[in-house]
Every structure is written in structure tokens, then in C-alpha cells.
Design a protein around this motif. Structure first.
Motif, short mmCIF file in Angstrom:
data_model
loop_
_atom_site.label_atom_id
_atom_site.label_comp_id
_atom_site.label_asym_id
_atom_site.label_seq_id
_atom_site.Cartn_x
_atom_site.Cartn_y
_atom_site.Cartn_z
N ILE A 174 0.88 -1.18 0.00
CA ILE A 174 0.00 0.00 0.00
C ILE A 174 0.91 1.22 0.00
N LEU A 175 1.25 1.67 -1.21
CA LEU A 175 2.23 2.74 -1.33
C LEU A 175 1.56 4.11 -1.39
N TYR A 224 10.93 3.68 -2.83
CA TYR A 224 9.73 2.84 -2.69
C TYR A 224 9.85 1.51 -3.43
N VAL A 225 10.61 1.48 -4.56
CA VAL A 225 10.73 0.20 -5.27
C VAL A 225 11.55 -0.80 -4.45
N ARG A 226 12.44 -0.30 -3.59
CA ARG A 226 13.20 -1.20 -2.72
C ARG A 226 12.25 -1.92 -1.76
N ALA A 227 11.23 -1.21 -1.28
CA ALA A 227 10.24 -1.85 -0.39
C ALA A 227 9.50 -2.96 -1.13
N MET A 228 9.18 -2.72 -2.42
CA MET A 228 8.49 -3.77 -3.21
C MET A 228 9.34 -5.04 -3.24
N TRP A 229 10.61 -4.85 -3.55
CA TRP A 229 11.51 -6.00 -3.66
C TRP A 229 11.64 -6.72 -2.31
N VAL A 241 2.20 -1.02 4.39
CA VAL A 241 2.12 0.40 4.04
C VAL A 241 3.54 0.90 3.82
N VAL A 242 3.73 1.68 2.74
CA VAL A 242 5.03 2.29 2.47
C VAL A 242 4.81 3.79 2.35
N ALA A 243 5.41 4.55 3.26
CA ALA A 243 5.13 5.99 3.37
C ALA A 243 6.29 6.65 4.11
N THR A 244 6.24 7.98 4.18
CA THR A 244 7.30 8.68 4.94
C THR A 244 6.85 9.00 6.37
N PRO A 299 12.62 5.49 4.40
CA PRO A 299 12.86 6.39 3.27
C PRO A 299 14.16 7.17 3.46
N THR A 300 14.81 7.53 2.34
CA THR A 300 16.09 8.25 2.46
C THR A 300 16.02 9.69 1.95
N VAL A 301 14.90 10.03 1.26
CA VAL A 301 14.82 11.38 0.66
C VAL A 301 13.66 12.14 1.31
N ALA A 302 13.98 13.28 1.92
CA ALA A 302 12.96 14.10 2.58
C ALA A 302 12.20 14.93 1.53
N PHE A 303 11.04 15.44 1.95
CA PHE A 303 10.14 16.13 1.01
C PHE A 303 10.82 17.29 0.25
#
Ligand code: NAP
Ligand code: F7E
Length: 320
Positions: A174-175, A224-229, A241-244, A299-303
Motif C-alpha cells: 500500500i504505497l 519505494y521500489v526497494r520496499a516492493m523488492w 504500508v510504504v510511506a514517509t 525512506p532516504t529522501v525528505a520532502f
């Protein structure tokens, strides 16, 4: 023996980042592509010689079965969809065919061709819609607000149903919104950053937007694609859930994007009713706690960094 993966939607934003990630992990990567009158592999141009493209369409069951027989993948990532929320009101039937029933077609193909294939379903925070709690997590009830959101709820539940009915290793991610310089131009982040570049270059004088108060949990697609893998590398299949965990408004997005180019957003942004939606999702913010605990994902990149990366890329693209 390298692992083999098949990505549907490989020409899309996420497909391109996932293909890069899997190639880096030593996979043989195949991408399912549909027939279009103009071939557009722009996002995967730089790795096109390393990907095997196989024909197939979410609307055509036989083509998906043939793609699976041909590739014999260990993992299938079902990223293909009609993914633009606004279009889902104009084309609700097509959205249902592709984004909802398309999921069943891929799952059926997996079940028939090789039920040991691991399956990833690209579910969405749009399923939460008119949110029932804040932040949203894996147990939050759904209340979708668009034909797209409704179609994704179907895709989510049919994935769980196939896991429970046939013991498939099937996961639903759930991205929440994730963006990048490869984001389609119609989505609000890229619409803003590409417009900033054009205004800065003197090519445009204004930017017309809809609801500036809408709030989203925006992250970077590369993360986010790393979370899929990771979801497909666990002992048991599960949903995440994948979120910041942060939320920002469209107004804040404008402020940062125009600010990056030394511009005052209030001088350029015009609210235009044509971009308002029949039903809006006002606020999304996800809890990535389960993904952090079980997948070790963060996550590694902030808004602000994400928005600035996109503005810089659009300015550079125009300069070239
Ligand atoms: P995207 O850039 O719009 O890419 C969609 C992909 O699906 C494209 O490769 C497209 O192919 C393909 N496609 C569309 N209809 C198809 C059909 N009938 N048969 C075969 N392929 C078809 O989307 P994205 O942002 O990468 O998102 C990937 C997935 O995650 C989608 O399912 C989306 O709904 C979901 N999602 C996205 C986000 C996000 O914030 N990005 C968040 C949650 C969930 P063409 O190039 O031929 O059009
Ligand atoms: O809109 C508001 C708009 O189109 C974000 C897809 O990847 O993420 C995406 O769906 C917000 C909305 O993304 C404009 O009303 C204001 O509240 O960038 P968007 P989305 O609808 O959130 C989810 C997670 C997905 O799964 C989807 O596939 O921005 N907004 N003015 C605008 N949006 C657009 N597009 N254009 C405007 O002018």
C-alpha cells in the motif's frame, strides 16, 4: 542461476526504478509492454539493452499467460495500471478493466502457469480516500473516493484472496504517493516542477492548479521500489504500508518548488476550477512502522530534497 523477474508497467515511473534495482541485484529482468502506436521506452532507454521486452496487455489474459510461459519468472511485479486518478472519472470502465480486473488476470496467469511465482501487487493509499484514521496503516478501513481508488481496493482484496485461496506468495504494497524526475507530467508534483522550469526559462507565465489545500505523504520513487523488492524476499507473504509519515500540502509543494528557482509562487499560481475533482482525498499520511520493523525499510529522501531534485532535473532537461 540468476533469479528472473517480470515487471508489468516497466515503461512507467516505478517500473524503470524497479528494473534498475533488480538488475543491480543480479536478476534477469523482463518487462511486459503493450502495443501503442508510438513506442515510448524513454524511462528505460538507458537500460533497454539489459531488459527483455515481452508483449502483453492487462486486458488480454492470453497475452499475460504467454508472457509468463515465455519468461518463467520467479517473481512478478504487477505495476501496470491506469494510474491517473482524474482520468478514472473520464474512463471508469477502462480503469476498472485495467486497474481492477487486470490484477485478477495476472494472478490467474500466475496460478495457472506456476503457482510458486512470487507476486507483488501495486496497491495505493488512494484506497484510504476519506480517511477513517490518522495516520493510516495496514489495518485502517478503506473509503475510496475515485473509480481509481475503488479499482485499487478490488486489486488489493483479490490479491489477498488468491493468497488465502491458493496459498500463493502474494503481497500487496500500500504505497503512498511517490515521485521523481521520471514522474508523469500530469501528476501535481511534476506539473509544478516542470512549470517552474518553463517559467524560469521565460516559456510560460502562469501555472493553473486545482485544490492547493490537499495534503499528501510524498516520498521518492527510488526508495519505494526497494520496499516492493523486500516484500518478496520474506519468509511469509504479507501486506505493507510504504510511506514517509509526513504530510505536506500542494501549497507547500509550490512554495518549495518556486523557491528553488528563486521565484515567489504567489505571483504565478492561479487556481482553476477545471482541476478540482468530483470527490477529493483531503489528507493522506501513512505509518511506515510495519515496513520499518519487518522489512528494515526507511525512506532516504525528505520532502524538500525531493521537490528540489525534481526542479533541478526539469531545469536541466530544458537547458539541454
Ligand atoms: P505510471 O508511470 O502511470 O505507469 C503505468 C504503467 O502501466 C506504464 O508502463 C503503462 O504502459 C502500463 N499500463 C497501463 N495500462 C496498461 C495495460 N492495459 N496493459 C499493460 N500495461 C499497461 O505509474 P507509476 O507511478 O509507475 O505506478 C506504478 C503502479 O503503482 C501503478 O499500478 C499505480 O497505480 C501504483 N501506485 C502508484 C503510486 C505513485 O505514487 N506513483 C502510488 C501507489 C500506487 P504505457 O507506457 O504503455 O502507458
Ligand atoms: O494529485 C491535487 C489533487 O494527481 C495529488 C497517483 O500516483 O498517488 C497519485 O494520485 C493532489 C490531489 O496524485 C492539481 O487534487 C491540485 O489532491 O499528483 P496527483 P494522486 O491523485 O494523489 C496515488 C497514491 C496513486 O496511487 C495514483 O496512482 O494534488 N491537485 N491541483 C492537483 N493534481 C493534479 N494532478 N493536477 C493539478 O492541477
Amino acid at each position: 542461476m540468476p533469479k528472473r523477474a517480470l515487471i508489468t508497467g516497466v515503461t512507467g515511473q516505478d517500473g524503470s526504478y524497479l528494473a534498475e534495482l533488480l538488475l543491480g541485484e543480479g536478476y534477469e529482468v523482463s518487462g511486459m509492454v503493450r502495443r501503442t502506436s508510438n513506442v515510448n521506452y524513454e524511462r528505460v532507454e538507458h537500460i533497454a539493452d539489459k531488459i527483455r521486452f515481452v508483449p502483453g496487455d492487462l486486458l488480454d489474459e492470453g497475452s499475460i499467460v504467454a508472457a509468463l510461459r515465455d519468461v518463467q519468472p520467479h517473481e512478478v511485479y504487477n505495476l501496470a495500471a491506469q494510474s491517473f486518478v482524474t482520468t478514472s472519472w473520464n474512463q471508469p470502465m477502462f480503469t476498472g478493466e485495467a486497474t481492477a480486473l487486470g490484477v485478477t488476470r495476472v494472478l490467474e496467469a500466475v496460478r495457472q502457469v506456476d503457482p510458486s511465482i512470487r507476486y507483488y501487487q501495486a496497491s495505493s493509499s488512494e484506497m484510504f480516500g476519506k480517511v477513517r484514521e490518522v495516520p493510516q496503516d495496514e489495518t485502517t478501513p478503506f473509503y475510496p473516493r475515485s473509480p481509481y481508488g475503488v479499482a485499487k481496493v478490488y486489486g488489493h482484496w483479490i490479491t489477498i484472496n488468491y493468497r488465502e485461496s491458493y496459498d500463493l506468495y502474494a503481497c500487496s504494497g500500500i504505497l503512498f504517493n511517490h515521485e521523481s524526475p521520471r514522474r508523469g507530467l500530469e501528476f501535481v508534483t511534476r506539473k509544478v516542477t516542470s512549470s517552474v522550469a518553463r517559467i524560469k526559462a521565460g516559456l510560460d507565465r502562469e501555472l493553473r492548479l486545482g485544490n492547493l489545500d490537499a495534503k499528501r505523504d510524498w516520498g521518492f520513487a527510488g526508495d519505494y521500489v526497494r520496499a516492493m523488492w523486500l516484500m518478496l524476499q520474506q519468509d511469509v507473504p504479507d501486506d505493507f504500508v510504504v510511506a514517509t509519515g509526513e504530510t505536506h500540502s500542494v501549497r507547500e509543494l509550490c512554495e518549495i518548488a518556486f523557491g528553488r528557482a528563486g521565484l515567489d509562487w504567489t505571483a504565478y499560481v492561479v487556481v482553476d476550477e477545471r482541476f478540482l475533482r468530483p470527490a477529493e482525498v483531503d489528507l493522506l499520511v501513512g505509518s511506515p512502522a510495519k515496513a520499518a520493523e519487518k522489512l528494515g525499510w526507511t525512506p532516504t529522501v525528505a520532502f524538500a530534497e525531493l521537490v528540489e531534485m525534481m526542479v533541478d532535473a526539469d531545469i536541466e532537461r530544458l537547458r539541454r
